[in-house]
Write a protein that holds these residues in place. Structure first.
Motif, PDB file in Angstrom:
ATOM      1  N   TYR A 313       0.844  -1.209   0.000  1.00  0.00           N
ATOM      2  CA  TYR A 313       0.000   0.000   0.000  1.00  0.00           C
ATOM      3  C   TYR A 313       0.875   1.253   0.000  1.00  0.00           C
ATOM      4  O   TYR A 313       0.623   2.211  -0.722  1.00  0.00           O
ATOM      5  N   LEU A 317       1.515   4.295  -2.862  1.00  0.00           N
ATOM      6  CA  LEU A 317       1.382   5.729  -2.592  1.00  0.00           C
ATOM      7  C   LEU A 317       2.662   6.469  -2.993  1.00  0.00           C
ATOM      8  O   LEU A 317       2.626   7.509  -3.643  1.00  0.00           O
ATOM      9  N   ARG A 335      -8.443   7.912  -3.633  1.00  0.00           N
ATOM     10  CA  ARG A 335      -8.708   6.719  -2.827  1.00  0.00           C
ATOM     11  C   ARG A 335      -8.741   7.064  -1.340  1.00  0.00           C
ATOM     12  O   ARG A 335      -9.620   6.632  -0.612  1.00  0.00           O
ATOM     13  N   ALA A 336      -7.741   7.850  -0.929  1.00  0.00           N
ATOM     14  CA  ALA A 336      -7.610   8.116   0.500  1.00  0.00           C
ATOM     15  C   ALA A 336      -8.572   9.196   0.969  1.00  0.00           C
ATOM     16  O   ALA A 336      -9.113   9.113   2.065  1.00  0.00           O
ATOM     17  N   TYR A 341     -13.464   7.525   1.110  1.00  0.00           N
ATOM     18  CA  TYR A 341     -12.363   7.549   2.082  1.00  0.00           C
ATOM     19  C   TYR A 341     -12.567   6.501   3.183  1.00  0.00           C
ATOM     20  O   TYR A 341     -11.624   5.897   3.668  1.00  0.00           O
ATOM     21  N   TYR A 344     -11.141   3.206   2.308  1.00  0.00           N
ATOM     22  CA  TYR A 344      -9.679   3.226   2.305  1.00  0.00           C
ATOM     23  C   TYR A 344      -9.146   3.118   3.731  1.00  0.00           C
ATOM     24  O   TYR A 344      -8.246   2.328   4.023  1.00  0.00           O
ATOM     25  N   PHE A 345      -9.718   3.887   4.635  1.00  0.00           N
ATOM     26  CA  PHE A 345      -9.212   3.841   6.004  1.00  0.00           C
ATOM     27  C   PHE A 345      -9.611   2.550   6.697  1.00  0.00           C
ATOM     28  O   PHE A 345      -8.867   2.025   7.524  1.00  0.00           O
ATOM     29  N   MET A 348      -6.950   0.166   5.494  1.00  0.00           N
ATOM     30  CA  MET A 348      -5.657   0.417   6.149  1.00  0.00           C
ATOM     31  C   MET A 348      -5.685  -0.084   7.590  1.00  0.00           C
ATOM     32  O   MET A 348      -4.750  -0.734   8.055  1.00  0.00           O
TER      33      MET A 348
END
Lengths: 486, 173
Positions: A313, A317, A335-336, A341, A344-345, A348
């Protein structure tokens, strides 16, 4: 034989089992009526599978318009689910093939169930591209045969066709590998059974006798199949990643995709194995075969692959920024911090941050944390595919066609339902075949049973006691001391 | 499987180490062992029984090579002779794009071919019912069998008794 076992290595089979006891423990679940817990879970799974069937029929009847896909977002939950399910399947092959090549004995307790998981997961996965076609009755055109409109063939240059070959080969080889392992165990069931049951298992056992020459060939076959399945499993998710990587969409067109997808697949697959094994060992009382040691080993794999995925990931970035290519940069910014969002989070957090708790041995050996984390990781890996597919498509080159996608009840129904279908298959499997490979567990008993590893541990303690005594008297046999005395 | 019946004398041992010891003794006495049956693959058995290494992997290689050729030559023929189409301006014979399918078919052919060969040479398959000497062989008994055409019944029974077989039986298969 047992003298070669390291005294610090945990026994893999607990409870001082004899060969006969292993047969009893592992075969008897297929011989008795299912318990209440099993029936309850089976009922729920069957209900959900029914929902899936209904939603699929609805899709085919009404048409693909019953999904919320549009001109901008052509792939949504369907392909997300496809990649998710294929990925889950990968752990089964990894356990049964790669760990066989690496001679990891702990695989014997989980390989059978993990391979079953692979087969059922690939079945769920294969469903999505088929129904996504819309007119499923035309699915025959994906297979290479000279059709009736002239010798027009499918496009062999297309990654989508590579997928057809990869998934069908993967499914076939997995079924063969699984069945070859099952035959000796079916013979064990056959030799304990009578009546109709005996007839059925006689058929399934292929006339297995346990002859030395057959075992020798069986081992040769297993080894070569493992050798074939290992590059195969890597190729399958590589090819799945080609569906994206060979396109010209920013955020998809990256060379990191194949290794990143494979690591993610193994990661999510092991999480699913944990979910299933923790439930199965409880339902079938297999705590002495699927021990905390096994769970810990798998958590280590989860930690490693989760970290690999995390590095991927971050690499993505970094490369987006470093490439200086604004479309790529925008894809990752979007994406972030774009409309999706939250996924994405979610990705992560579930995939990169949360597995880090497995650096702690206490966490790795905690059943509740493992179960909790296994669910968490599967959610995270689902988010990953959703992030890659939906968020990337939602913001394409032309801002006027930007879109936002929310699934309809039909799409949600198919996904939730496919989990039910998977559950039905897996639960039925636990009733008709031994969940743990009986013959293979017997073959590691003398080197890994606690009654055999135990005495050596006592010996180890003796040696350590002597050592400490010698230390107390100032007579330590370390090379350091020898050098000093010279 | 055979057309004629065989009279078998067999002993059941409780542990694989006893079985291995018995086989060593049998080799010393030059007794012709009919077959050995075990519940799981016992390591170190093959050299004692003088079993040659399985040639299944050679067969697997050949099947794999057939798969490779089928896929690669097939796609080559289709895209250069049978129905050439231009995809994205790429050459008809676009070798790199053929590699994934070539690889998959190599694996597919090798796997199916080997599994079919395995069951064929072992005389196993769906619905096959081979004679079973004892039901506990697939559970926890290790069986050493003599064919009475080659070893006399008395000799076999005496041998099995002295090497510590837990049970000795006769069976015609």
């Amino acid at each position: 034989m047992s003298a070669t076992v390291s005294p610090v290595r945990e026994p893999l089979v607990q409870g001082g089992k004899t060969y006969h006891q292993i047969t009893e423990d592992l075969i008897s679940p297929t011989e008795r009526a299912p318990g209440k817990e099993w029936l309850a879970i089976f009922g729920i799974s069957a209900l959900l599978a029914g929902v899936m069937v209904f939603c699929i029929i609805w899709t085919i009847w009404v048409g693909i318009g019953s999904w919320n896909l549009n001109r901008t977002i052509g792939w949504g939950w369907d392909i997300t689910n496809f990649v998710w399910w294929v990925g889950i399947g990968h752990a089964g092959t990894l356990i049964s093939a790669i760990l066989l090549l690496f001679r990891q004995k702990w695989r014997t307790a989980v390989n059978r169930a993990a391979e079953a998981m692979t087969i059922f997961a690939v079945m769920c996965a294969g469903l999505y591209p088929l129904i996504h076609m819309g007119r499923i009755w035309l699915a025959i055109f994906i297979f290479p045969y000279p059709n009736t409109r002239g010798s027009l063939w499918p496009n062999f240059n297309s990654p989508l066709l590579w997928d057809v070959f990869a998934i069908s080969t993967y499914f076939t080889v997995s079924v063969l590998f699984w069945y070859v392992g099952l035959v000796p165990d079916f013979a064990t069931i056959r030799d304990r059974a009578s009546g109709l049951r005996k007839r059925v298992y006689s058929f399934l056992a292929f006339g297995w006798t346990g002859s030395a020459k057959h075992w020798q060939r069986w081992e040769a076959l297993s080894l070569v199949l493992a050798g074939l399945a290992t590059p195969l499993v890597l190729s399958v998710h590589t090819i799945v990643s080609f569906d994206f990587a060979t396109s010209v969409i920013p955020g998809w067109h990256t060379t990191i995709f194949p290794p990143y997808f494979v690591a993610g697949a193994v990661f999510s697959g092991f999480a699913m194995v944990q979910t299933l094994m923790l439930i199965t060992r409880r339902l079938l009382n297999l705590q002495e075969y699927i021990t905390l040691g096994h769970i810990e080993s798998m958590n280590k794999v989860i930690l490693v692959t989760g970290t690999v995925v995390g590095v991927a990931y971050l690499t993505e970035l970094f490369i987006a920024w470093y490439s200086g290519y604004i479309y790529e940069q925008f894809a990752f910014f979007n994406r972030a911090l774009g409309p999706y969002y939250w996924s994405y989070f979610g990705m992560m957090f579930c995939n990169v941050i949360s597995p880090q708790i497995f650096w702690s041995a206490k966490m790795r050996r905690s059943i509740w944390w493992t179960f909790f984390m296994s669910i968490f990781i599967n959610i995270g890996m689902w988010f990953e595919r959703f992030v890659i597919i939906a968020t990337t498509l939602a913001r394409d080159y032309i801002p006027s066609s930007w879109s936002y996608y929310v699934p309809t009840w039909v799409e949600v129904g198919i996904f939730i339902g496919s989990m039910g279908f998977f559950g039905v298959c897996f639960l039925l499997f636990t009733r008709v075949a031994p969940v743990v490979a009986v013959a293979e567990i017997k073959s590691i008993l003398k080197t890994s049973g606690d009654q055999f590893v135990g005495p050596i541990r006592a010996h180890h303690n003796e040696v350590m006691e002597e050592y400490h005594e010698a230390e107390a008297h100032g007579k330590v046999y370390s090379s350091h001391h020898h050098e000093e005395s010279h | 499987m055979g057309q004629y019946n065989k009279d078998i004398v067999f002993g059941l041992y409780n542990d694989e180490t006893e079985l291995m010891h018995a086989i060593k003794e049998a080799n010393k006495d030059h007794l012709d062992i009919y077959d050995v049956y075990t519940p799981f693959p016992v390591h170190g058995l093959d050299p004692l029984l003088g079993l040659e290494e399985s040639r299944l992997h050679i067969a697997g290689f050949i099947y794999g090579a057939i798969g490779t050729l089928t896929a690669f030559l097939g796609m080559t023929w289709i895209f250069t002779k049978d129905w050439p189409i231009v995809f994205g301006g790429k050459p008809h014979w676009s070798v790199p794009a053929f590699i994934p399918i070539t690889f998959e078919l190599t694996v597919l052919f090798a796997a199916i071919g080997m599994v079919v060969s395995f069951y064929t040479v072992c005389g196993l398959g769906p619905g096959v019912e081979n004679p079973i000497l004892d039901k506990r062989i697939t559970d926890d008994k290790f069986c050493l069998a003599f064919d009475t055409h080659h070893v006399s019944v008395e000799q076999a029974e005496k041998f099995l008794k002295t090497t510590g077989a837990a049970e000795i039986h006769n069976k015609t298969i």
